[in-house]
Structures are given as structure tokens and as C-alpha cells.
Scaffold this motif. Structure first.
Motif, PDB file in Angstrom:
ATOM      1  N   GLY A  78       0.748  -1.128   0.004  1.00 21.59           N
ATOM      2  CA  GLY A  78       0.049  -0.231  -0.137  1.00 21.59           C
ATOM      3  C   GLY A  78       0.893   1.252  -0.101  1.00 21.59           C
ATOM      4  N   ALA A  79       2.132   1.267   0.456  1.00 22.87           N
ATOM      5  CA  ALA A  79       2.918   2.484   0.657  1.00 22.87           C
ATOM      6  C   ALA A  79       3.401   2.495  -0.613  1.00 22.87           C
ATOM      7  N   ALA A  80       3.367   1.619  -1.661  1.00 24.63           N
ATOM      8  CA  ALA A  80       4.072   1.854  -2.657  1.00 24.63           C
ATOM      9  C   ALA A  80       3.079   2.251  -3.838  1.00 24.63           C
ATOM     10  N   LEU A  81       1.793   2.917  -3.514  1.00 23.23           N
ATOM     11  CA  LEU A  81       0.862   3.370  -4.275  1.00 23.23           C
ATOM     12  C   LEU A  81       0.387   4.697  -4.080  1.00 23.23           C
ATOM     13  N   LEU A  82       1.281   5.297  -3.212  1.00 21.96           N
ATOM     14  CA  LEU A  82       0.856   6.660  -2.657  1.00 21.96           C
ATOM     15  C   LEU A  82       1.223   7.749  -3.798  1.00 21.96           C
ATOM     16  N   GLU A  83       2.022   7.943  -4.850  1.00 24.67           N
ATOM     17  CA  GLU A  83       1.989   8.921  -5.820  1.00 24.67           C
ATOM     18  C   GLU A  83       0.819   9.242  -6.320  1.00 24.67           C
ATOM     19  N   PRO A  84      -0.077   8.499  -6.797  1.00 20.78           N
ATOM     20  CA  PRO A  84      -1.445   8.947  -7.231  1.00 20.78           C
ATOM     21  C   PRO A  84      -2.435   9.665  -6.471  1.00 20.78           C
ATOM     22  N   PHE A  85      -2.310   9.098  -5.154  1.00 22.17           N
ATOM     23  CA  PHE A  85      -3.136   9.959  -4.076  1.00 22.17           C
ATOM     24  C   PHE A  85      -2.276  10.972  -3.716  1.00 22.17           C
ATOM     25  N   ALA A  86      -1.064  11.298  -3.366  1.00 24.00           N
ATOM     26  CA  ALA A  86      -0.462  12.372  -3.168  1.00 24.00           C
ATOM     27  C   ALA A  86      -0.801  13.638  -4.450  1.00 24.00           C
ATOM     28  N   VAL A  87      -0.651  12.851  -5.527  1.00 25.51           N
ATOM     29  CA  VAL A  87      -1.136  13.998  -6.869  1.00 25.51           C
ATOM     30  C   VAL A  87      -2.419  14.337  -6.767  1.00 25.51           C
ATOM     31  N   ALA A  88      -3.379  13.463  -6.344  1.00 18.84           N
ATOM     32  CA  ALA A  88      -4.816  13.881  -6.220  1.00 18.84           C
ATOM     33  C   ALA A  88      -5.232  14.731  -5.096  1.00 18.84           C
ATOM     34  N   LEU A  89      -4.473  14.655  -4.067  1.00 13.77           N
ATOM     35  CA  LEU A  89      -4.505  15.531  -2.851  1.00 13.77           C
ATOM     36  C   LEU A  89      -3.976  16.883  -3.111  1.00 13.77           C
ATOM     37  N   ASN A  90      -2.776  16.754  -3.603  1.00 15.93           N
ATOM     38  CA  ASN A  90      -2.362  18.261  -4.136  1.00 15.93           C
ATOM     39  C   ASN A  90      -3.545  18.939  -5.267  1.00 15.93           C
ATOM     40  N   CYS A  91      -4.110  18.237  -6.161  1.00 10.48           N
ATOM     41  CA  CYS A  91      -5.105  18.777  -6.738  1.00 10.48           C
ATOM     42  C   CYS A  91      -6.261  19.529  -5.876  1.00 10.48           C
ATOM     43  N   ILE A  92      -6.864  18.286  -5.154  1.00 11.99           N
ATOM     44  CA  ILE A  92      -7.882  18.660  -4.320  1.00 11.99           C
ATOM     45  C   ILE A  92      -7.659  20.000  -3.302  1.00 11.99           C
ATOM     46  N   ASP A  93      -6.528  19.818  -2.986  1.00  7.38           N
ATOM     47  CA  ASP A  93      -6.102  21.128  -2.038  1.00  7.38           C
ATOM     48  C   ASP A  93      -6.310  22.565  -2.870  1.00  7.38           C
ATOM     49  N   ARG A  94      -5.705  22.513  -4.104  1.00 14.18           N
ATOM     50  CA  ARG A  94      -5.777  23.706  -4.862  1.00 14.18           C
ATOM     51  C   ARG A  94      -7.276  23.918  -5.195  1.00 14.18           C
ATOM     52  N   LEU A  95      -7.938  23.017  -5.450  1.00  8.87           N
ATOM     53  CA  LEU A  95      -9.390  23.292  -6.095  1.00  8.87           C
ATOM     54  C   LEU A  95     -10.343  23.748  -4.853  1.00  8.87           C
ATOM     55  N   GLN A  96     -10.176  23.393  -3.711  1.00  7.00           N
ATOM     56  CA  GLN A  96     -10.834  23.811  -2.779  1.00  7.00           C
ATOM     57  C   GLN A  96     -12.388  23.731  -2.880  1.00  7.00           C
ATOM     58  N   ILE A  97     -12.585  22.347  -2.782  1.00  2.00           N
ATOM     59  CA  ILE A  97     -13.970  21.748  -3.130  1.00  2.00           C
ATOM     60  C   ILE A  97     -15.075  22.437  -2.120  1.00  2.00           C
ATOM     61  N   LYS A  98     -16.222  22.879  -2.359  1.00  2.00           N
ATOM     62  CA  LYS A  98     -17.247  23.387  -1.412  1.00  2.00           C
ATOM     63  C   LYS A  98     -18.323  22.209  -1.082  1.00  2.00           C
ATOM     64  N   LEU A  99     -18.954  21.989  -0.189  1.00  5.44           N
ATOM     65  CA  LEU A  99     -19.986  20.943  -0.084  1.00  5.44           C
ATOM     66  C   LEU A  99     -21.110  21.106  -1.057  1.00  5.44           C
ATOM     67  N   GLY A 100     -21.350  20.154  -1.668  1.00  2.88           N
ATOM     68  CA  GLY A 100     -22.418  20.021  -2.833  1.00  2.88           C
ATOM     69  C   GLY A 100     -21.814  20.525  -4.140  1.00  2.88           C
ATOM     70  N   ASP A 101     -20.575  20.808  -4.317  1.00  6.25           N
ATOM     71  CA  ASP A 101     -20.168  21.184  -5.582  1.00  6.25           C
ATOM     72  C   ASP A 101     -20.072  20.140  -6.383  1.00  6.25           C
ATOM     73  N   SER A 102     -20.731  20.321  -7.624  1.00  4.55           N
ATOM     74  CA  SER A 102     -20.527  19.090  -8.924  1.00  4.55           C
ATOM     75  C   SER A 102     -19.018  18.970  -9.332  1.00  4.55           C
ATOM     76  N   VAL A 103     -18.621  17.743  -9.460  1.00  3.36           N
ATOM     77  CA  VAL A 103     -17.367  17.494  -9.777  1.00  3.36           C
ATOM     78  C   VAL A 103     -17.256  16.624 -11.102  1.00  3.36           C
ATOM     79  N   LEU A 104     -16.501  16.742 -12.039  1.00  2.06           N
ATOM     80  CA  LEU A 104     -16.753  15.822 -13.245  1.00  2.06           C
ATOM     81  C   LEU A 104     -14.909  15.382 -13.089  1.00  2.06           C
ATOM     82  N   VAL A 105     -14.628  14.227 -13.503  1.00  2.00           N
ATOM     83  CA  VAL A 105     -13.260  13.818 -13.305  1.00  2.00           C
ATOM     84  C   VAL A 105     -13.413  12.928 -14.548  1.00  2.00           C
ATOM     85  N   LEU A 106     -12.195  13.298 -15.408  1.00  2.00           N
ATOM     86  CA  LEU A 106     -12.069  12.421 -16.934  1.00  2.00           C
ATOM     87  C   LEU A 106     -10.871  11.735 -16.732  1.00  2.00           C
TER      88      LEU A 106
END
Length: 339
Positions: free
Chosen positions: A138-166
Motif C-alpha cells: 500500500g505504501a508503494a501506491l502513494l503517488e497517485p493519491f499524493a497528486v490527487a490530494l495536491n489537486c484537491i487542496d488547490r481546488l478547494q471543493i465546497k460541500l455540494g459542488d458538482s465535480v467531473l473527473v475525466l
């Protein structure tokens, strides 16, 4: 030591290479588990510039086997996840610290030889302790989650926002999971593989669309009242998906580009301006706590990694591993190499 070497586009060999040694403030890690990423597949396919020969790979965890000058010898025998962006060693951040703030960090496996080998030398500062309850694979799978977390941090999603992931590769799945945890309302994902949507739904997706469907943009706009999604995240690295992002986001919405390849189109500036859209480019894992926070979310049970791992190979089977990861055959999501 054995090492996997890309010798050209579509060409993979397992070679004998000299064992690395630990420079000052560095350690040598035995690679216990490594995972193939989209970057590795794109190098194999020739969609990302990469000098050959090159040992690819950047997402891994392993056991410290030796340390260099200035590193505590008690680390020998301990297991760690490893941050894959290496500081340059020369800038002010590297000299005065903290070196992880280095603006010139380079991803191993792309700019230097990577982790698809039995041993790899890395700076001590790149080691991340693995909490109890997180398996070494599991510790060898972190890069996708770290990249995703970096993205989510910057987007600052609000409760109820509609999100589309391509795209629902590992990064797209991670973005979907973190968007759900952040309170997204309608969470729509796209991909060309029906089998991956089972994981998408388990991760919180409310709608799963085949991206090959004619009129996909019109369908998405209709689903969102004709105006587009509040937030659109492109993770696939597919030219057609990248070109559609601004069409899919609502006026004054947010868009993020993560998928990377040489053949992507430019951002349509005028439509972006007319929509007053905010665009975020996410070029990596951020390097400011995203690895540690991803590990904590996994430890706390907020993320179930088990559905992601579909294939495991030895180093000697690396040519087949790359073929599976590149073609995504047999339902491949995450492919592991276990030296």
C-alpha cells in the motif's frame, strides 16, 4: 543488482547494473514493492520525452540497507515509503533547508534512473515512515493519491459542488475518492472501461459515463442544467479529453489539468476567458505533506487500496508488466513489481 531498463520506445530489458552506494545524507533502499504509473507507461509508449536507456519508476516502498555520512544508522532495516522528487542539492532551499522546498526537484525514473530495480539510492529527507496498519504494498501506491490530494487542496471543493473527473486510472480514481471525501455533490467520472466503474462507484462516483459516447459534452451539460460542472479535472492525458475541459466547466467554474503527454493540445484561451474559468495545472504531488496525509487517510480507512491492485509481477517479468500497464488489458488498474 537487477534493474528494468527502457532501451527504446516499446523496448524493455532486465539488466545487471552496479549496486548503488549511499552518498552523504543519502540512504540505499531495497525496493520491496514498486508500482507502474501512467508516466512509466507513457515513457514506454514514447508519449513522454525520456532519454534511453533509462531505469523507470518512481512509486515505491522498501527497506533501508545502508546509510551515508550524516544519517542515523538505526534506519537500517526499517521500511519506508519514498517521495520520488529529488532535490537539486544546490539551491538556497537545499543549502539552508528545508530541501523538500527545492524549486528544482526532479522526478526519479524520468530525469534520473528510478526504482524499478532491486536497490536505489535516495536522500534521507525523502523517506516517509509507514504507519501501523498500512501494508508495504500500500505504501508503494502513494503517488497517485499524493497528486490527487495536491489537486484537491488547490481546488478547494465546497460541500455540494458538482465535480467531473475525466479518466479513471489510478490518479482519476484517487481524485474521485478525495472529491467524495471533500463533500462533492454530483460526482461524475468518465473512462473507456466499464470494469473500472465498479471501483469508481465504491469510491463515491454518482454517475459513470463511457467517454467514447457520441455527444458526451452535450450529455454532461444536460446533466448539469446546461451550464457544465462546477469543477472539471482532467487526469487521462488523452488529447480529446484535454480539449473538452473548458467546454465542460460552468461559467466561473474551476478546471484542473493533471494528465500529461507530449501530444496534448493547448488550452483554448478565448473560451477560458469568456467563461472566466480558473485553471489549475497540477504537475506533481506537491511535496508539502501530501504523502504523509495520504498515508494517514489510508491508515484511517478512508481509502481502500485493495480494489486498485490488479496485477503483480517480478522484475524478470517486467516486459509483460509494461505491456499490461500500457494496454490496460485484463482490467489492469495498478500493476506492481515485486523485486
Amino acid at each position: 543488482m537487477k534493474a528494468v531498463v527502457l532501451t527504446g520506445v516499446g523496448q524493455v530489458e532486465v539488466q545487471e547494473r552496479p549496486d548503488p552506494t549511499a552518498d552523504p545524507l543519502h540512504v540505499v533502499v531495497h525496493v520491496d514493492v514498486a508500482s507502474l504509473c501512467g508516466t512509466d507507461a507513457h515513457q514506454f509508449e514514447g508519449r513522454i520525452d525520456s532519454p534511453f536507456p533509462r531505469v523507470p519508476g518512481h512509486d515505491f516502498a522498501g527497506t533501508v540497507v545502508s546509510v551515508g555520512e550524516g544519517v542515523d544508522e538505526s534506519l537500517v532495516g526499517q521500511q519506508f515509503a519514498v517521495k520520488p522528487s529529488l532535490p537539486c542539492g544546490n539551491c538556497a532551499a537545499c543549502v539552508d533547508g528545508p530541501s523538500l522546498d527545492c524549486p528544482n526537484k526532479k522526478l526519479i525514473g524520468l530525469w534520473s534512473d528510478g526504482c524499478f530495480a532491486e536497490l536505489v539510492a535516495v536522500p534521507r529527507v525523502n523517506l516517509v515512515p509507514i504507519p501501523d496498519g498500512v501494508p508495504i504494498w500500500g505504501a508503494a501506491l502513494l503517488e497517485p493519491f499524493a497528486v490527487a490530494l495536491n489537486c484537491i487542496d488547490r481546488l478547494q471543493i465546497k460541500l455540494g459542488d458538482s465535480v467531473l473527473v475525466l479518466g479513471q486510472g489510478p490518479i482519476g480514481l484517487a481524485v474521485a475518492r478525495f472529491a467524495a471525501l471533500s463533500g462533492a455533490g454530483r460526482l461524475t467520472v468518465t473512462d473507456v472501461r466499464e470494469e473500472v466503474f465498479e471501483v469508481s462507484r465504491a469510491f463515491g462516483a454518482t454517475d459513470c459515463l463511457d467517454s467514447r459516447t457520441d455527444g458526451l459534452v452535450d450529455r454532461v451539460l444536460e446533466m448539469h442544467g446546461g451550464r457544465g460542472a462546477d469543477i472539471v479535472v482532467e487526469t487521462s492525458g488523452a488529447p480529446a479529453a484535454s480539449a473538452s475541459v473548458i467546454d465542460l466547466v460552468r461559467k466561473e467554474g474551476k478546471a484542473s489539468f493533471i494528465g500529461y503527454a507530449n501530444d496534448l493540445p493547448g488550452i483554448p484561451v478565448v473560451p477560458m476567458m469568456l467563461k472566466t474559468a480558473t485553471v489549475f495545472g497540477v504537475g506533481g504531488n506537491g511535496g508539502r505533506g501530501q504523502y504523509e496525509r495520504s498515508l494517514e487517510l489510508i491508515r484511517a480507512g478512508r481509502v481502500d487500496l485493495s480494489p486498485l491492485v490488479t496485477h503483480r509481477f517480478s522484475l524478470d517479468e517486467a516486459p509483460e508488466a509494461f505491456e499490461v500497464a500500457s494496454t490496460k488489458r485484463d482490467g489492469a488498474i495498478k500493476v506492481l513489481l515485486e523485486p
